[in-house]
Design a protein around this motif. Structure first.
Motif, PDB file in Angstrom:
ATOM      1  N   ALA A 289     -31.650 -40.074  15.502  1.00 27.06           N
ATOM      2  CA  ALA A 289     -31.309 -38.651  15.460  1.00 27.06           C
ATOM      3  C   ALA A 289     -32.152 -37.946  16.516  1.00 27.06           C
ATOM      4  CB  ALA A 289     -31.606 -38.079  14.082  1.00 27.06           C
ATOM      5  N   PRO A 290     -31.564 -37.062  17.307  1.00 32.38           N
ATOM      6  CA  PRO A 290     -32.298 -36.487  18.441  1.00 32.38           C
ATOM      7  C   PRO A 290     -33.381 -35.486  18.065  1.00 32.38           C
ATOM      8  CG  PRO A 290     -30.067 -35.581  18.320  1.00 32.38           C
ATOM      9  CD  PRO A 290     -30.148 -36.658  17.286  1.00 32.38           C
ATOM     10  N   PHE A 291     -33.376 -35.011  16.831  1.00 30.12           N
ATOM     11  CA  PHE A 291     -34.424 -34.061  16.401  1.00 30.12           C
ATOM     12  C   PHE A 291     -34.577 -34.142  14.893  1.00 30.12           C
ATOM     13  CE2 PHE A 291     -30.634 -32.059  18.375  1.00 30.12           C
ATOM     14  CZ  PHE A 291     -29.845 -31.944  17.237  1.00 30.12           C
ATOM     15  N   GLN A 292     -35.740 -33.685  14.433  1.00 35.75           N
ATOM     16  CA  GLN A 292     -36.015 -33.777  12.996  1.00 35.75           C
ATOM     17  C   GLN A 292     -35.556 -32.538  12.241  1.00 35.75           C
ATOM     18  OE1 GLN A 292     -40.263 -34.629  12.994  1.00 35.75           O
ATOM     19  NE2 GLN A 292     -39.855 -36.034  14.659  1.00 35.75           N
ATOM     20  N   TYR A 293     -35.637 -31.404  12.912  1.00 36.13           N
ATOM     21  CA  TYR A 293     -35.229 -30.157  12.275  1.00 36.13           C
ATOM     22  C   TYR A 293     -34.238 -29.419  13.173  1.00 36.13           C
ATOM     23  CZ  TYR A 293     -38.982 -30.492   8.856  1.00 36.13           C
ATOM     24  OH  TYR A 293     -39.791 -30.898   7.835  1.00 36.13           O
ATOM     25  N   VAL A 294     -33.295 -28.786  12.526  1.00 35.89           N
ATOM     26  CA  VAL A 294     -32.427 -27.858  13.231  1.00 35.89           C
ATOM     27  C   VAL A 294     -32.717 -26.485  12.656  1.00 35.89           C
ATOM     28  CG1 VAL A 294     -30.058 -27.148  13.676  1.00 35.89           C
ATOM     29  CG2 VAL A 294     -30.615 -29.576  13.513  1.00 35.89           C
ATOM     30  N   TYR A 295     -33.236 -25.604  13.482  1.00 32.55           N
ATOM     31  CA  TYR A 295     -33.485 -24.231  13.038  1.00 32.55           C
ATOM     32  C   TYR A 295     -32.411 -23.366  13.679  1.00 32.55           C
ATOM     33  CZ  TYR A 295     -36.023 -19.843  12.123  1.00 32.55           C
ATOM     34  OH  TYR A 295     -36.387 -18.597  11.694  1.00 32.55           O
ATOM     35  N   LEU A 296     -31.625 -22.708  12.838  1.00 24.58           N
ATOM     36  CA  LEU A 296     -30.514 -21.921  13.378  1.00 24.58           C
ATOM     37  C   LEU A 296     -30.779 -20.430  13.204  1.00 24.58           C
ATOM     38  CD1 LEU A 296     -27.671 -24.146  11.953  1.00 24.58           C
ATOM     39  CD2 LEU A 296     -28.280 -23.917  14.369  1.00 24.58           C
ATOM     40  N   HIS A 297     -30.830 -19.734  14.320  1.00 26.30           N
ATOM     41  CA  HIS A 297     -31.007 -18.279  14.219  1.00 26.30           C
ATOM     42  C   HIS A 297     -29.651 -17.588  14.289  1.00 26.30           C
ATOM     43  CE1 HIS A 297     -31.339 -18.724  18.736  1.00 26.30           C
ATOM     44  NE2 HIS A 297     -30.356 -17.862  18.620  1.00 26.30           N
ATOM     45  N   GLY A 298     -29.646 -16.313  13.922  1.00 30.62           N
ATOM     46  CA  GLY A 298     -28.396 -15.558  13.891  1.00 30.62           C
ATOM     47  C   GLY A 298     -28.095 -14.878  15.210  1.00 30.62           C
TER      48      GLY A 298
ATOM     49  N   THR B 230     -34.385 -13.510   9.007  1.00 28.01           N
ATOM     50  CA  THR B 230     -34.411 -14.831   8.382  1.00 28.01           C
ATOM     51  C   THR B 230     -33.432 -15.759   9.085  1.00 28.01           C
ATOM     52  OG1 THR B 230     -32.852 -13.920   6.782  1.00 28.01           O
ATOM     53  CG2 THR B 230     -35.135 -14.112   6.089  1.00 28.01           C
ATOM     54  N   PRO B 231     -33.722 -17.061   9.075  1.00 28.04           N
ATOM     55  CA  PRO B 231     -32.843 -17.985   9.790  1.00 28.04           C
ATOM     56  C   PRO B 231     -31.414 -17.939   9.261  1.00 28.04           C
ATOM     57  CG  PRO B 231     -34.437 -19.154   8.430  1.00 28.04           C
ATOM     58  CD  PRO B 231     -34.862 -17.733   8.487  1.00 28.04           C
ATOM     59  N   GLY B 232     -30.485 -18.061  10.166  1.00 32.61           N
ATOM     60  CA  GLY B 232     -29.084 -18.123   9.784  1.00 32.61           C
ATOM     61  C   GLY B 232     -28.426 -16.778   9.563  1.00 32.61           C
ATOM     62  N   ASN B 233     -29.215 -15.727   9.466  1.00 30.83           N
ATOM     63  CA  ASN B 233     -28.631 -14.399   9.263  1.00 30.83           C
ATOM     64  C   ASN B 233     -28.690 -13.593  10.545  1.00 30.83           C
ATOM     65  OD1 ASN B 233     -28.100 -14.903   6.545  1.00 30.83           O
ATOM     66  ND2 ASN B 233     -30.195 -14.347   5.997  1.00 30.83           N
TER      67      ASN B 233
END
Length: 739
Positions: free
Chosen positions: A523-532, A573-576
């Motif tokens: 897997a190319p990364f351990q975390y996916v952090y998604l911002h809005g 907050t992430p995703g929003n």
RNA sequence: GCGCCUUUAGCUCAGUGGUAGAGCGUUCGAUUCACAUUCGAAAGGCCGUAGGUUCGAUCCCUACAAGGCGCACCA
């Protein structure tokens, strides 16, 4: 000290500080003074790596980029201060179709068209265009304080990236994961290229639904104009009304003569829609295409009656037919209207439903209706790749922040269809495939083949198409690290965090996971952090056409990068989708000044400090120390759990309303009193607290904290010995101080 | 059609199984003493609706409503 006699001015500080950082070399992990492992066997050097999502080199940065940079810089700075070898690798994206669209608009304004320019010249022009944008963007990234390693910067059209992308394609072809197929593609008549399913946006439209008579059967259709391409009539197998016709040919009157057409049964037909019978036009409708695939033996091959420009093309299929000339060359909607009139005249039009609503597919860039068109393209077989991508996330090899995107990700992968990666544009990586000029046999290879294996012909031409840009950027994380054998790759892959906008979860994140697993088995990364998506005060998406775009550099010039960063982070907050307001930035500009003024107060009150006096802390001091230690624990915990919005808010609150409003105030009387001991203690207290606070604030507000640190460390050197501060403080930069 | 999310103070949003939080805004007051880019104080919320689980629910479950969004080959 004179500097402190006026409000904090980011302009005087920020560019200067960035130059100091760049000169220091600390953006490059190789130069970081990482603590030597005490026990070399158990203690490994800790690496932390973020690959920056490369901004498109077809414009300038927007607030979304500013948010992305702020978040990633916070993570990087925090980890750097925590003793990690941190690599933040910047880049720029040629952004294939996106950029070509931007450039075509520019050409249009100049009264030119890409179809009148040679491939080579167009390439060169767009190349120059992107290079200029890239340079601008790099400076904008600097202005925002991004501590990325410029020495490792990559462009998506660097030679090694091109070459490796082509290698992957060839490998996938050899392994049967890439195939060339003549299938219906989403064709944009304006841009003259096919698009992937993700590049189609759906919109509800109201169109007339025509009920027309095909011999004894009445059927409903919107797309009257495709009737010349009909190869069958389909009904549901269980539909009693039509059972007697199934398998038989019926004679119908078309507008260009009489013909026979077969009635077939297929489950795709909804008996409740219209009359329960549909005309089948495999060359111009995806459902019909699939019906044809299931009934290949029964019905004839697709007939294409609409050309690449969205005009009727009939003469080719119906030569020597005078009637055809009436419709040939007409645009789709014109043809539809005339056909309707003609059918009505002949009594073939049963009725028209003018209230019919349905979804149509549009080009996500120009909003023109996409024409399904039958053409050979390169496809990636998605099922095996998707399966692995689902597993990796299920096994927690990749974690999503916030977690709910996992569900969306699974949902998409479960219903995935093969991916069309051919684009009929110039701006991109050309597909390494060749076609025999004699028999059109396709050969996948970087080099021109010597001889056609099929017909022994020796002349080939290269496929003029380029890859969907996401095919190459889907491999970005390991290509930029020098896959397969570079040191960077070995040290930093898999990367730690992929931080990007949720809007490109499918376009990019999912593809990176699939292609990463395919090529590197990891897997190319351990975390996916998604911002809005950053929205304006009315919660509207910012776009050039709406005229509500805010230039982040304008904000930086007026209020400073630190203030902008805080405004983007706090309450987000992430995703929003965050709402942006200048008021908010103003508030954090004020906060920067608050920090500045508190510093000034401390510096003023420690000027005649006597270093022989050892501080004796009061009970209250000790209580405050305890509070600070608790805060530090709390902030650290928040940083570790990616809750930067809370961490920043708590720091803001503590600094202003506890440190400035309470602690400084309660110490004022001590500082003005007669008791020297007490005074020394008070000063030591303030400086110590201060030292901690600017460290914790540094990831969020890097410029002002670094600037202040410079003043503090020189001035407070002797005193800091007493409270356990590092030596050689004046030589040190805050950027590499211990968290 | 399938799926996801949101609903908490005037606004933008945090948050927790045990009598509600921040920022901004509002109101009142202070202020030559680091800072008017200031300080102090106050007002303001049956935490969408209805059930359920629980000793106890804003938080967990179910249904509903309103809003937003994603995916999707219904002609």
């Amino acid at each position: 000290m004179d500097k402190f006699n006026k409000p904090y001015d980011p302009k005087e500080t920020e560019e200067k500080i960035y130059k100091i950082w760049e000169k220091s070399g600390y953006f490059n992990p190789d130069n970081l003074p990482v603590a030597k492992p005490k026990n070399s066997k158990t203690k490994k050097i800790k690496n932390f790596c973020i690959i920056m999502p490369p901004p498109n080199a077809n414009g300038s940065l927007h607030l979304g980029h500013a948010l992305m940079l702020a978040l990633e810089d916070i993570m990087i700075r925090y980890k750097r201060m925590s003793g990690f070898k941190t690599l933040w690798l910047p880049g720029a994206d040629h952004a294939g179709f996106e950029t070509q669209v931007v450039y075509e608009k520019k050409l249009e304004k100049e009264g030119r068209s890409r179809f009148q320019i040679s491939r080579e010249q167009l390439w060169q022009e767009i190349w120059d265009f992107t290079q200029a944008n890239k340079a601008t963007m790099e400076n904008q990234i600097r202005r925002l304080g991004a501590s990325c390693d410029w020495s490792r910067e990559k462009f998506t059209l660097d030679n090694d990236i091109i070459s490796k992308t082509q290698d992957t394609f060839i490998q996938m072809y050899d392994e049967g994961l890439v195939y060339r197929g003549k299938r219906l593609v989403n064709w944009c008549i304006k841009h003259q290229t096919g698009l992937s399913d993700l590049e189609v946006k759906h919109e509800e439209r109201k169109d007339p639904l025509y009920y027309i008579k095909y011999g004894p059967i009445t059927l409903a259709t919107v797309r009257l104009e495709t009737k010349f391409g009909d190869t069958a009539i389909a009904v549901h197998p269980k539909d009693e009304r039509y059972k007697k016709f199934v398998g038989k040919e019926i004679e119908i009157e078309t507008l260009i003569g009489k013909t026979k057409i077969k009635v077939i049964a297929d489950n795709a037909v909804d008996p409740d829609f219209g009359t329960g019978a549909v005309k089948v036009t495999p060359a111009h409708d995806p459902t019909d295409f699939e019906i044809w695939q299931r009934h290949k033996d029964e019905i004839s091959a697709p007939i294409e009656v609409i050309d690449q420009f969205g005009k009727m093309n009939l003469i080719e299929h119906f030569p020597n037919n005078e009637e055809v000339k009436k419709y040939h060359g007409l645009k789709i909607l014109e043809a539809r209207k005339i056909i309707a009139e003609e059918m009505e005249k002949r009594g073939l039009l049963f009725k028209v439903d003018n209230e019919y609503k349905h979804n149509v597919g549009l080009c996500y860039k120009c909003s023109n209706i996409l024409e399904p068109r039958l053409m050979p393209q390169w496809f990636v077989k998605m099922e095996p790749l998707a399966k692995e991508a689902v597993n990796a996330v299920k096994k927690n090899e990749i974690k999503f922040i916030p977690e709910r995107f996992k569900k969306i990700y699974f949902h998409w992968l479960k219903n995935i269809r093969d991916w069309n990666i051919s684009r009929q544009i110039v701006w991109g990586i050309q597909i390494p495939a060749w076609f025999c000029e004699n028999c059109n046999e396709a050969v996948v290879s970087k080099k021109k083949p010597l001889e056609c294996k099929k017909c022994r012909h020796k002349d080939f031409y290269q496929d003029p198409d380029v890859f969907d840009t996401w095919f190459s950027s889907g491999q970005w994380p390991f290509f930029v690290l020098g896959y397969p054998d570079a040191k960077n790759y070995k040290n930093f892959y898999p990367t730690s965090v992929m931080e990007t906008g949720w809007d490109i979860l499918f376009f990019w994140v999912a593809r990176m996971i699939m292609l990463g697993l395919y090529k590197t088995k990891k897997a190319p990364f351990q975390y996916v952090y998604l911002h809005g998506l950053v929205r304006d005060q009315d919660k509207k998406k910012m776009s050039k056409s709406k005229g509500n775009v805010i230039d982040p550099l304008g904000i930086v010039n007026e209020y400073g990068a630190d203030a902008l960063r805080m405004a983007l982070i706090i309450g987000n907050t992430p995703g929003n989708d965050p709402v942006f307001s200048e008021d908010k930035v103003r508030g954090y500009r004020n906060f920067a000044n608050k920090i500045w003024q508190a510093t000034r107060f401390i510096l003023i009150n420690s000027e005649d400090f006597n270093e022989n006096i050892k501080p004796k802390f009061s009970a209250l001091d000790k209580k405050r120390f305890k509070e600070l230690a608790d805060l530090k624990k709390e902030i650290t915990k928040l940083m570790e759990s990616y809750k930067f919005y809370t961490a920043a808010e708590k720091l803001y609150h503590y600094f202003w309303h506890t440190f400035a409003d309470k602690i400084i105030e309660e110490n004022k009387s001590r500082l003005n009193g007669e008791n020297k001991n007490d005074r020394a203690a008070a000063q030591a207290l303030l400086v110590t607290i201060f030292n901690d606070l600017i460290k914790m604030l540094h990831p969020f507000m890097p410029f002002i904290t670094e600037e202040i640190y410079g003043h503090l460390s020189i001035k407070d050197k002797p005193r800091r010995r007493g409270v356990g501060a590092p030596t050689e403080a004046s030589e040190k930069l805050l950027i590499i101080e211990k968290w």
